[in-house]
Write a protein that holds these residues in place. Structure first.
Motif, PDB file in Angstrom:
ATOM      1  N   SER A  21      -0.779 -11.886   1.385  1.00 46.94           N
ATOM      2  CA  SER A  21      -1.800 -11.920   0.729  1.00 46.94           C
ATOM      3  C   SER A  21      -2.326 -10.526   0.177  1.00 46.94           C
ATOM      4  O   SER A  21      -3.368 -10.263  -0.486  1.00 46.94           O
ATOM      5  N   ASN A  22      -1.822  -9.534   0.907  1.00 49.53           N
ATOM      6  CA  ASN A  22      -2.177  -8.094   0.619  1.00 49.53           C
ATOM      7  C   ASN A  22      -2.230  -7.697  -0.826  1.00 49.53           C
ATOM      8  O   ASN A  22      -1.273  -8.173  -1.521  1.00 49.53           O
ATOM      9  N   ASP A  23      -2.896  -6.677  -1.224  1.00 49.25           N
ATOM     10  CA  ASP A  23      -2.749  -6.181  -2.472  1.00 49.25           C
ATOM     11  C   ASP A  23      -1.665  -5.212  -2.684  1.00 49.25           C
ATOM     12  O   ASP A  23      -1.740  -4.211  -2.058  1.00 49.25           O
ATOM     13  N   ALA A  24      -0.468  -5.870  -3.218  1.00 52.25           N
ATOM     14  CA  ALA A  24       0.753  -4.912  -3.337  1.00 52.25           C
ATOM     15  C   ALA A  24       0.656  -3.965  -4.167  1.00 52.25           C
ATOM     16  O   ALA A  24       1.571  -2.921  -4.046  1.00 52.25           O
TER      17      ALA A  24
ATOM     18  N   HIS B 247       4.029  -4.264   5.796  1.00 52.05           N
ATOM     19  CA  HIS B 247       4.002  -2.934   6.265  1.00 52.05           C
ATOM     20  C   HIS B 247       2.971  -2.791   7.230  1.00 52.05           C
ATOM     21  O   HIS B 247       3.123  -1.687   8.140  1.00 52.05           O
ATOM     22  N   CYS B 248       2.465  -3.915   7.916  1.00 47.10           N
ATOM     23  CA  CYS B 248       1.646  -3.724   9.098  1.00 47.10           C
ATOM     24  C   CYS B 248       2.385  -3.560  10.338  1.00 47.10           C
ATOM     25  O   CYS B 248       3.179  -4.101  10.782  1.00 47.10           O
ATOM     26  N   PRO B 249       1.880  -2.486  11.009  1.00 52.90           N
ATOM     27  CA  PRO B 249       2.823  -2.195  12.252  1.00 52.90           C
ATOM     28  C   PRO B 249       2.480  -3.238  13.389  1.00 52.90           C
ATOM     29  O   PRO B 249       3.419  -3.562  14.168  1.00 52.90           O
ATOM     30  N   TYR B 250       1.419  -4.121  13.372  1.00 50.04           N
ATOM     31  CA  TYR B 250       1.319  -5.380  14.273  1.00 50.04           C
ATOM     32  C   TYR B 250       2.654  -6.154  14.074  1.00 50.04           C
ATOM     33  O   TYR B 250       3.147  -6.950  15.065  1.00 50.04           O
ATOM     34  N   VAL B 251       2.520  -6.478  12.832  1.00 45.74           N
ATOM     35  CA  VAL B 251       3.688  -7.522  12.347  1.00 45.74           C
ATOM     36  C   VAL B 251       5.098  -7.159  12.795  1.00 45.74           C
ATOM     37  O   VAL B 251       5.932  -7.733  13.282  1.00 45.74           O
TER      38      VAL B 251
ATOM     39  N   GLU C 282      -1.782  -1.492  -4.226  1.00 45.11           N
ATOM     40  CA  GLU C 282      -2.233  -0.312  -3.183  1.00 45.11           C
ATOM     41  C   GLU C 282      -1.137  -0.180  -2.005  1.00 45.11           C
ATOM     42  O   GLU C 282      -1.186   0.847  -1.479  1.00 45.11           O
ATOM     43  N   TYR C 283      -0.525  -1.351  -1.712  1.00 48.06           N
ATOM     44  CA  TYR C 283       0.438  -1.289  -0.711  1.00 48.06           C
ATOM     45  C   TYR C 283       1.777  -1.657  -1.224  1.00 48.06           C
ATOM     46  O   TYR C 283       2.013  -2.738  -1.007  1.00 48.06           O
ATOM     47  N   PRO C 284       2.491  -0.636  -1.766  1.00 45.71           N
ATOM     48  CA  PRO C 284       3.824  -1.307  -2.397  1.00 45.71           C
ATOM     49  C   PRO C 284       4.819  -1.878  -1.237  1.00 45.71           C
ATOM     50  O   PRO C 284       5.649  -2.599  -1.748  1.00 45.71           O
ATOM     51  N   GLU C 285       5.009  -1.551  -0.232  1.00 44.36           N
ATOM     52  CA  GLU C 285       5.688  -2.166   0.885  1.00 44.36           C
ATOM     53  C   GLU C 285       5.602  -3.944   1.025  1.00 44.36           C
ATOM     54  O   GLU C 285       6.340  -4.271   1.366  1.00 44.36           O
ATOM     55  N   ASP C 286       4.471  -4.001   0.431  1.00 49.06           N
ATOM     56  CA  ASP C 286       4.281  -5.620   0.543  1.00 49.06           C
ATOM     57  C   ASP C 286       4.464  -6.127  -0.852  1.00 49.06           C
ATOM     58  O   ASP C 286       4.269  -7.457  -1.240  1.00 49.06           O
ATOM     59  N   SER C 287       5.127  -5.663  -1.829  1.00 48.27           N
ATOM     60  CA  SER C 287       5.686  -6.236  -3.078  1.00 48.27           C
ATOM     61  C   SER C 287       6.395  -7.417  -2.892  1.00 48.27           C
ATOM     62  O   SER C 287       6.959  -7.488  -1.926  1.00 48.27           O
TER      63      SER C 287
END
Length: 188
Positions: free
Chosen positions: A76-79, A46-50, A81-86
């Motif tokens: 490593s993100n908490d998916a 989800h990160c705009p930098y990535v 809270e940030y479902p785009e990182d599931s």
């Protein structure tokens, strides 16, 4: 909120881990490293930098692999809270982009904590002895398209490490979104 990664701690020894990638294969330091060393990248979906540099990350990973380095990315993100990182979205992104490296799921966030990862992207380049030699940025572009003639700082560093075992003394910190820690699991 954008954060900068700390400056390289030259000689810091890579910490072993065992993580599964988006295909279900488990990887460790021993299975990932190449004869020249290892490039370990902390990224997310989800990160705009990535998102701004993911095509260049893939391009540079292929070049770095040709220098004899193993390459892997860790999410490593908490998916929750940030479902785009599931995990399912990790699989989708890896397939869509044709990642030339394993995309590892650090669900417990233990690997990010052990490495002191702070942002996405966060690049850790280790020599053949798995000693840290580069913790800098991909290039100077940040979230912008790379300008013509933009130095490929990560690739330059990897070439130096491949030939000398040491990274450049001048390094510019990577900048990106903070690692999204689960509530109560933030590093001290």
């Amino acid at each position: 909120m954008a954060l900068s990664a700390p400056v390289c701690n030259f000689g810091w020894q890579a910490v072993d881990f065992a993580l599964a990638d988006t295909r279900g294969t488990r990887h460790t330091l021993a299975s990932l490293r190449g004869p020249s060393g290892l490039l370990l990248m902390f990224i997310c979906n989800h990160c705009p930098y990535v998102k701004a540099v993911i095509d260049r990350i893939c391009r540079d990973a292929r070049e770095v692999q040709q220098l004899g380095f193993g390459v892997a990315a860790v999410m490593s993100n908490d998916a929750r809270e940030y479902p785009e990182d599931s995990f399912a979205n990790m699989q989708r992104l890896a397939n869509e982009m044709g990642f030339p490296f394993p995309y590892l799921h650090d669900e417990t966030q233990d690997v990010a904590r052990a490495y002191g990862a702070v942002c996405t992207p966060d690049f850790f380049a280790f020599n053949a002895d798995l000693q840290l030699q580069y913790r800098g940025r991909l290039d100077a572009s940040g979230r912008l398209p790379a300008a013509p003639g933009c130095r490929r700082e990560l690739v330059e560093a990897m070439r130096l490490i491949a030939t000398t075992g040491s990274g450049p003394r001048e390094q510019h910190a990577s900048i990106g979104c903070s690692i999204k820690w689960r509530t109560g699991s933030e590093p001290a």
